[in-house]
Design a protein around this motif. Sequence first.
Motif, PDB file in Angstrom:
ATOM      1  N   SER A  99      64.273  42.121  66.259  1.00  0.00           N
ATOM      2  CA  SER A  99      63.388  42.960  67.057  1.00  0.00           C
ATOM      3  C   SER A  99      61.949  42.585  66.767  1.00  0.00           C
ATOM      4  O   SER A  99      61.622  42.131  65.674  1.00  0.00           O
ATOM      5  CB  SER A  99      63.623  44.432  66.698  1.00  0.00           C
ATOM      6  OG  SER A  99      62.645  45.271  67.270  1.00  0.00           O
ATOM      7  N   SER A 144      58.446  40.003  75.031  1.00  0.00           N
ATOM      8  CA  SER A 144      59.113  41.069  74.296  1.00  0.00           C
ATOM      9  C   SER A 144      58.102  41.672  73.351  1.00  0.00           C
ATOM     10  O   SER A 144      57.174  41.005  72.882  1.00  0.00           O
ATOM     11  CB  SER A 144      60.354  40.653  73.527  1.00  0.00           C
ATOM     12  OG  SER A 144      61.074  41.817  73.162  1.00  0.00           O
ATOM     13  N   GLU A 187      61.120  46.695  74.244  1.00  0.00           N
ATOM     14  CA  GLU A 187      62.402  47.095  73.642  1.00  0.00           C
ATOM     15  C   GLU A 187      62.602  48.602  73.767  1.00  0.00           C
ATOM     16  O   GLU A 187      63.717  49.065  73.992  1.00  0.00           O
ATOM     17  CB  GLU A 187      62.443  46.654  72.175  1.00  0.00           C
ATOM     18  CG  GLU A 187      62.528  45.134  72.019  1.00  0.00           C
ATOM     19  CD  GLU A 187      62.320  44.685  70.587  1.00  0.00           C
ATOM     20  OE1 GLU A 187      62.640  45.452  69.659  1.00  0.00           O
ATOM     21  OE2 GLU A 187      61.831  43.552  70.386  1.00  0.00           O
ATOM     22  N   GLY A 214      64.468  51.782  69.879  1.00  0.00           N
ATOM     23  CA  GLY A 214      63.163  51.372  70.363  1.00  0.00           C
ATOM     24  C   GLY A 214      62.456  52.567  70.971  1.00  0.00           C
ATOM     25  O   GLY A 214      63.105  53.397  71.636  1.00  0.00           O
ATOM     26  N   PHE A 222      68.943  44.588  68.353  1.00  0.00           N
ATOM     27  CA  PHE A 222      68.115  45.770  68.119  1.00  0.00           C
ATOM     28  C   PHE A 222      68.974  46.983  68.432  1.00  0.00           C
ATOM     29  O   PHE A 222      69.925  46.897  69.210  1.00  0.00           O
ATOM     30  CB  PHE A 222      66.805  45.718  68.910  1.00  0.00           C
ATOM     31  CG  PHE A 222      66.882  46.023  70.393  1.00  0.00           C
ATOM     32  CD1 PHE A 222      67.497  45.136  71.270  1.00  0.00           C
ATOM     33  CD2 PHE A 222      66.289  47.162  70.908  1.00  0.00           C
ATOM     34  CE1 PHE A 222      67.541  45.402  72.630  1.00  0.00           C
ATOM     35  CE2 PHE A 222      66.321  47.428  72.275  1.00  0.00           C
ATOM     36  CZ  PHE A 222      66.951  46.554  73.135  1.00  0.00           C
ATOM     37  N   THR A 262      60.910  37.456  69.649  1.00  0.00           N
ATOM     38  CA  THR A 262      62.008  38.070  68.894  1.00  0.00           C
ATOM     39  C   THR A 262      62.524  37.124  67.806  1.00  0.00           C
ATOM     40  O   THR A 262      63.056  37.592  66.801  1.00  0.00           O
ATOM     41  CB  THR A 262      63.157  38.531  69.802  1.00  0.00           C
ATOM     42  OG1 THR A 262      63.610  37.453  70.624  1.00  0.00           O
ATOM     43  CG2 THR A 262      62.717  39.703  70.682  1.00  0.00           C
ATOM     44  N   PRO A 310      68.409  41.744  72.174  1.00  0.00           N
ATOM     45  CA  PRO A 310      67.005  41.762  72.560  1.00  0.00           C
ATOM     46  C   PRO A 310      66.708  40.592  73.488  1.00  0.00           C
ATOM     47  O   PRO A 310      67.526  39.683  73.621  1.00  0.00           O
ATOM     48  CB  PRO A 310      66.277  41.587  71.229  1.00  0.00           C
ATOM     49  CG  PRO A 310      67.213  40.711  70.445  1.00  0.00           C
ATOM     50  CD  PRO A 310      68.604  41.152  70.838  1.00  0.00           C
TER      51      PRO A 310
END
Lengths: 276, 75
Positions: A64, B2, B7, A97, A94, A114, A108
């Motif tokens: 993550s 990302s 996320e 979040g 992950f 990442t 992810p």
Amino acid sequence: MDRVGLGWRPEIAAEIFARLDGIDVVEVIADDYFEAPSREIRALRTLAAQVPVVLHGVSLGLASTARADVRRLARMARLVDRVRPEFWSEHLAFVRGGGVEIGHLAAPPRTESTVDGAAANLDRARAVVGSAPLVENIATLIDPPGSDLDEGEWVRAILSASGADLLLDLHNLHANAVNFGFDARDFIRRLPEDRIGAVHLAGGKWIGRLLDDHLHDVPDEVYDLLERTAAHASRPLTVILERDGNYPPMEELIAQLDRARSALRAGRRARELARV
Amino acid sequence: MSSPAFEGFLARLYVDSAFRARFLADPEGEARRAGLSCGDQAALRAIDRKGLELAAHSYEMKRRQTANGKRNGRR
């Protein structure tokens, strides 16, 4: 030397104890023991005195861009210190979040960010726990949005950036290959041969895509991938059969372990012949 | 691409059925209202919708199992 074992499950604990002669190693889900009373930890240490034990975490969410929670890492560190497993593992996933708990492993976006996030979290894990986990490739029912790397590129980049070794889950690989149309054998061939430390075997079911549910027998395709992994990997492999329910008789689980041993032997023979 | 924000958006998509329904009706709008970048908005516009529904359902089943006290967090 390669070895083959089972995931430790309380529902089949008595049968596992009765068949330790056919089980080389046992994998314990770490999260089941974070809040366990002392007597359960003592029972784990008793188990570890009879058969090698490895720990498998499911909730750190290390892959993550978000920083891994040091309190969760400390919890893993305490359990590792109390149980003294041969190694511990976690997932390239992950699990939360924005304050939301997903409740399971999610893939992810496969991006450089990442990769960097996973490497940083694995460094933190190493610092807090005292060792880095083996990292497991996960199954996903959704093609991770926002990705610009394929799964093989992404996994290899994390191994390179972090120094962690791989727990190669062959049913997760098989499921992703079926669901998203890539060659699982090629994925294995492209892995660094000296970075595969362990393997998971499992089964699943079709729900419109192949679901890795751990409630079904290991399919033939996964044993084939195990043989190819053994032909490729330069290090001894710890192979764990994961079964979370719908348990067949223990004799059938032991037979699946024996089939895994046969696949390993065939792969190792192929590796030796290729080196001649 | 990302970020923790991206996320977090995905986590909410996987868990919140009402949010997911609003998203599927207007992916870029929901991504924009969440403050995500143009790149993130484009990625979400192209989301794997079949996979999203399958994954969300699977995650809901897992959460129910956990709520019912089933151990073995990993499946």
